[in-house]
Design a protein around this motif. Structure first.
Motif, short mmCIF file in Angstrom:
data_model
loop_
_atom_site.label_atom_id
_atom_site.label_comp_id
_atom_site.label_asym_id
_atom_site.label_seq_id
_atom_site.Cartn_x
_atom_site.Cartn_y
_atom_site.Cartn_z
N ARG A 25 -18.21 6.24 -1.08
CA ARG A 25 -17.38 6.21 -2.29
C ARG A 25 -17.05 7.62 -2.74
N HIS A 26 -18.00 8.53 -2.68
CA HIS A 26 -17.75 9.93 -3.05
C HIS A 26 -16.64 10.52 -2.19
N ASN A 27 -16.69 10.25 -0.88
CA ASN A 27 -15.66 10.77 0.02
C ASN A 27 -14.30 10.14 -0.26
N GLU A 28 -14.29 8.85 -0.59
CA GLU A 28 -13.03 8.18 -0.94
C GLU A 28 -12.41 8.81 -2.18
N LEU A 29 -13.25 9.05 -3.18
CA LEU A 29 -12.76 9.67 -4.41
C LEU A 29 -12.23 11.07 -4.14
N ASP A 30 -12.92 11.81 -3.31
CA ASP A 30 -12.49 13.16 -2.96
C ASP A 30 -11.08 13.13 -2.37
N GLN A 31 -10.85 12.20 -1.47
CA GLN A 31 -9.53 12.10 -0.84
C GLN A 31 -8.48 11.65 -1.85
N GLN A 32 -8.82 10.69 -2.71
CA GLN A 32 -7.89 10.23 -3.73
C GLN A 32 -7.48 11.39 -4.64
N ILE A 33 -8.46 12.15 -5.07
CA ILE A 33 -8.20 13.29 -5.96
C ILE A 33 -7.29 14.30 -5.27
N LYS A 34 -7.57 14.60 -4.01
CA LYS A 34 -6.73 15.54 -3.27
C LYS A 34 -5.30 15.04 -3.19
N ASN A 35 -5.12 13.75 -2.91
CA ASN A 35 -3.78 13.18 -2.82
C ASN A 35 -3.05 13.24 -4.15
N LEU A 36 -3.76 12.95 -5.23
CA LEU A 36 -3.15 12.99 -6.56
C LEU A 36 -2.77 14.42 -6.94
N GLU A 37 -3.64 15.35 -6.68
CA GLU A 37 -3.37 16.75 -7.04
C GLU A 37 -2.25 17.34 -6.20
N ALA A 38 -2.12 16.88 -4.97
CA ALA A 38 -1.07 17.38 -4.09
C ALA A 38 0.26 16.68 -4.34
N GLY A 39 0.25 15.65 -5.17
CA GLY A 39 1.48 14.94 -5.46
C GLY A 39 1.85 13.90 -4.42
N VAL A 40 0.95 13.63 -3.50
CA VAL A 40 1.20 12.62 -2.47
C VAL A 40 1.32 11.25 -3.14
N VAL A 41 0.52 11.04 -4.18
CA VAL A 41 0.54 9.80 -4.95
C VAL A 41 0.80 10.19 -6.40
N ALA A 42 1.70 9.46 -7.07
CA ALA A 42 2.02 9.75 -8.46
C ALA A 42 0.84 9.41 -9.36
N SER A 43 0.62 10.26 -10.36
CA SER A 43 -0.49 10.04 -11.28
C SER A 43 -0.28 10.83 -12.55
N ASN A 44 -1.14 10.52 -13.52
CA ASN A 44 -1.17 11.35 -14.72
C ASN A 44 -2.49 12.11 -14.74
N GLY A 45 -2.60 13.08 -15.57
CA GLY A 45 -3.79 13.91 -15.61
C GLY A 45 -5.05 13.16 -15.99
N THR A 46 -4.90 12.12 -16.79
CA THR A 46 -6.05 11.34 -17.23
C THR A 46 -6.72 10.64 -16.06
N GLU A 47 -5.93 10.08 -15.17
CA GLU A 47 -6.48 9.39 -14.00
C GLU A 47 -7.29 10.34 -13.13
#
Length: 72
Positions: A25-47
């Protein structure tokens, strides 16, 4: 993450299902965060902040398990 515990992490991922789930789960979150920060997936700062908090809690849990296993 925790290079000083590399061998112990490898062993616990095989022997301890709880540890393996948290680690995965930690590794999944790490990848999700990287994708969100890189703009690969749309998000808001709160997420992103919520995901980072969850990731940090998991990291703390992993470290506690590692310390306990290392001293056993």
């Amino acid at each position: 993450m925790f290079p000083e515990y590399r061998d112990l992490i490898s062993r616990l991922k095989i022997q301890d299902d709880h540890f393996a789930r948290i680690f995965h789960r930690h590794n999944e979150l790490d990848q999700q965060i990287k994708n969100l920060e890189a703009g690969v997936v749309a998000s808001n700062g709160t997420e992103i902040e919520e995901l980072k908090k969850e990731k940090l809690q998991l990291k703390d849990s992993l470290y506690a398990i590692l310390r306990k296993a290392a001293s056993a």
